[in-house]
Write an enzyme that holds these catalytic residues in place. Structure first.
Site, PDB file in Angstrom:
ATOM      1  N   LYS A   1      33.886  42.754  40.614  1.00 51.45           N
ATOM      2  CA  LYS A   1      34.756  42.999  39.516  1.00 51.45           C
ATOM      3  C   LYS A   1      36.118  43.760  40.143  1.00 51.45           C
ATOM      4  O   LYS A   1      36.275  44.137  41.332  1.00 51.45           O
ATOM      5  CB  LYS A   1      34.160  43.969  38.331  1.00 51.45           C
ATOM      6  CG  LYS A   1      32.753  43.317  37.788  1.00 51.45           C
ATOM      7  CD  LYS A   1      33.269  41.935  36.957  1.00 51.45           C
ATOM      8  CE  LYS A   1      32.073  41.554  35.972  1.00 51.45           C
ATOM      9  NZ  LYS A   1      31.109  40.831  37.063  1.00 51.45           N
TER      10      LYS A   1
HETATM   11  C1  LIG Z   1      31.206  37.879  31.303  1.00 51.17           C
HETATM   12  C2  LIG Z   1      30.152  38.713  31.818  1.00 51.17           C
HETATM   13  N1  LIG Z   1      29.400  39.211  30.977  1.00 51.17           N
HETATM   14  C3  LIG Z   1      28.471  40.130  31.241  1.00 51.17           C
HETATM   15  C4  LIG Z   1      28.317  40.547  32.688  1.00 51.17           C
HETATM   16  C5  LIG Z   1      27.132  41.609  32.916  1.00 51.17           C
HETATM   17  O1  LIG Z   1      27.650  42.611  33.404  1.00 51.17           O
HETATM   18  P1  LIG Z   1      26.323  43.369  34.755  1.00 51.17           P
HETATM   19  O2  LIG Z   1      26.363  42.325  35.790  1.00 51.17           O
HETATM   20  O3  LIG Z   1      27.203  44.748  34.900  1.00 51.17           O
HETATM   21  O4  LIG Z   1      25.060  43.623  34.001  1.00 51.17           O
HETATM   22  C6  LIG Z   1      29.018  39.910  33.492  1.00 51.17           C
HETATM   23  C7  LIG Z   1      28.965  40.434  34.757  1.00 51.17           C
HETATM   24  O5  LIG Z   1      28.637  39.630  35.920  1.00 51.17           O
HETATM   25  C8  LIG Z   1      30.204  38.926  33.226  1.00 51.17           C
HETATM   26  O6  LIG Z   1      31.029  38.379  33.964  1.00 51.17           O
END
Ligand SMILES: Cc1ncc(COP(=O)(O)O)c(C=O)c1O
Length: 370
Positions: free
Chosen positions: A181
């Site tokens: 990110k």
């Molecule tokens: C659009 C979107 N939603 C949700 C997530 C979930 O985040 P995490 O990987 O921190 O659980 C991500 C991350 O990859 C994402 O890109």
């Protein structure tokens, strides 16, 4: 040397901040969490921020705290990361998939109303690849039908919709800080919202259902361990201090890609201007043009990998995933999603990517396309 798809940008300041937490003896539920939450609130212009262990955990807390439960329907695009739909399924809510706009790859507001039923409770809106969704239209629809709006801003910290940071426009917004990110806490996320009661409920749910007024080992309801440690927060605080420079650098990387690929007839490039919006560049996702359908995106990815260049196939539509295929048929045809998802390719994209590497990626890509 292999060119990775993404890479975190860690400086000596981040290393020192994490080391100082390790030396402090206070590794969780300490001052860094409060400081990180405050810094996020200040940056976004959000009233409340609740640090959590991942973006997925944040999405789950939104669903739960907004009272969305078994049999409730939530409208979202299928062209997004699976975490959004999973968060609904954890609560036995029903994901109702609608199509996306071909330009921004965001949920198509024109498709939402026909998917609303008496069971619809909310619209879950990802800002895909850092490009703001059309929140004006979406909020108007939500108001007309009495629906909640959850923004999945996991890929879009810093993006703006008509001067307001995305994530702060709906009832709740979720950000994620996985190492690919714009800023990272290694693992982690944050939920922002306006409503103090909602924030308090999420704080309790992230900490085993213990509300602020509860004693230690007194639990008002069943909760989770979705806490974010002091180490993660220290990393996030340092990253957030540099966010403007990071976003500017990422915009520059996107501009360099555009300069190298603008005359490539086989590719469509992501939009660089969305009226009234600031894009926060998460990824650089190109598409093979529909009229070049004989070109295989997967073969292209393999060819690039042979030349030591990593790419990503963002996204495989959720309704086609084995975990969803039989249980969750889409409410409407997803023509744009299905046509586009097979043609997208995310190119290496991170702060330290040099112009030389960008040129190399573009040369190899164009050679493979020929
Ligand atoms: C659009 C979107 N939603 C949700 C997530 C979930 O985040 P995490 O990987 O921190 O659980 C991500 C991350 O990859 C994402 O890109």
């Amino acid at each position: 040397m292999r060119i990775p798809l993404s890479a975190p940008d860690i400086t000596q300041a981040e290393i020192a901040a994490v080391e100082s937490v390790l030396r402090s003896g206070r590794l969780s539920l300490g001052p860094r969490l409060e400081e990180f939450e405050q810094a996020i609130s200040d940056y976004l212009g959000a009233k409340h921020a609740v640090g959590v262990s991942s973006g997925t955990a944040g999405l789950h807390l939104c669903v739960k705290a907004l009272g969305i439960g078994a049999g409730d329907e939530v409208i979202l695009p299928s062209f997004t990361f699976i975490a959004a739909a999973n968060a609904l399924r954890y609560e036995r809510a029903v994901p109702v998939f609608v199509d996306i706009e071909p330009r921004t790859l965001n949920i198509d507001p024109g498709r939402i109303e026909s998917a609303i039923s008496p069971r619809t409770r909310a619209i879950l809106v990802p800002h895909t690849f850092g490009i703001p969704a059309d929140m004006r239209e979406i909020l108007a629809i939500a108001n007309r039908h009495g629906l909640r709006v959850i923004e999945d801003a996991c890929e879009s910290i810093g993006a703006e919709f008509h001067g307001q940071k995305v994530g702060t426009l709906g009832d709740a917004g979720v950000f994620a800080f996985y190492p690919n990110k714009q800023i990272t806490t290694a693992e982690g996320g944050v939920v922002v919202c306006r409503d103090a009661g909602l924030a308090a409920r999420m704080r309790a749910l992230r900490n085993q259902g213990r509300s602020i007024s509860d004693d230690w080992l007194h639990h008002s309801e069943i909760g989770y361990n979705y806490r974010l440690s002091e180490l993660h927060c220290a990393l996030g605080i340092e990253q957030l201090k540099r966010i403007e420079a990071i976003l500017r650098r990422r915009e520059e990387v996107a501009r360099l890609y555009r300069a190298h690929l603008k005359d490539c007839a086989a590719l469509e490039l992501p939009p660089f201007e969305v009226p009234g919006c600031r894009i926060s560049w998460f990824a650089f996702v190109v598409r093979i043009r529909a009229d070049r359908a004989r070109l295989s995106r997967d073969a292209l990815a393999r060819e690039l990998l042979k030349r030591e260049i990593e790419t990503g196939r963002y996204f495989g539509p959720i309704h086609l995933q084995p975990a969803y295929r039989s249980s969750t048929p889409p409410a409407q045809p997803l023509h744009v999603t299905q046509s586009i998802a097979a043609r997208t390719l995310a190119l290496p994209f991170f702060n330290q990517l040099t112009e030389e590497s960008i040129a190399q990626v573009c040369d190899v890509l164009q050679e493979a396309l020929r």
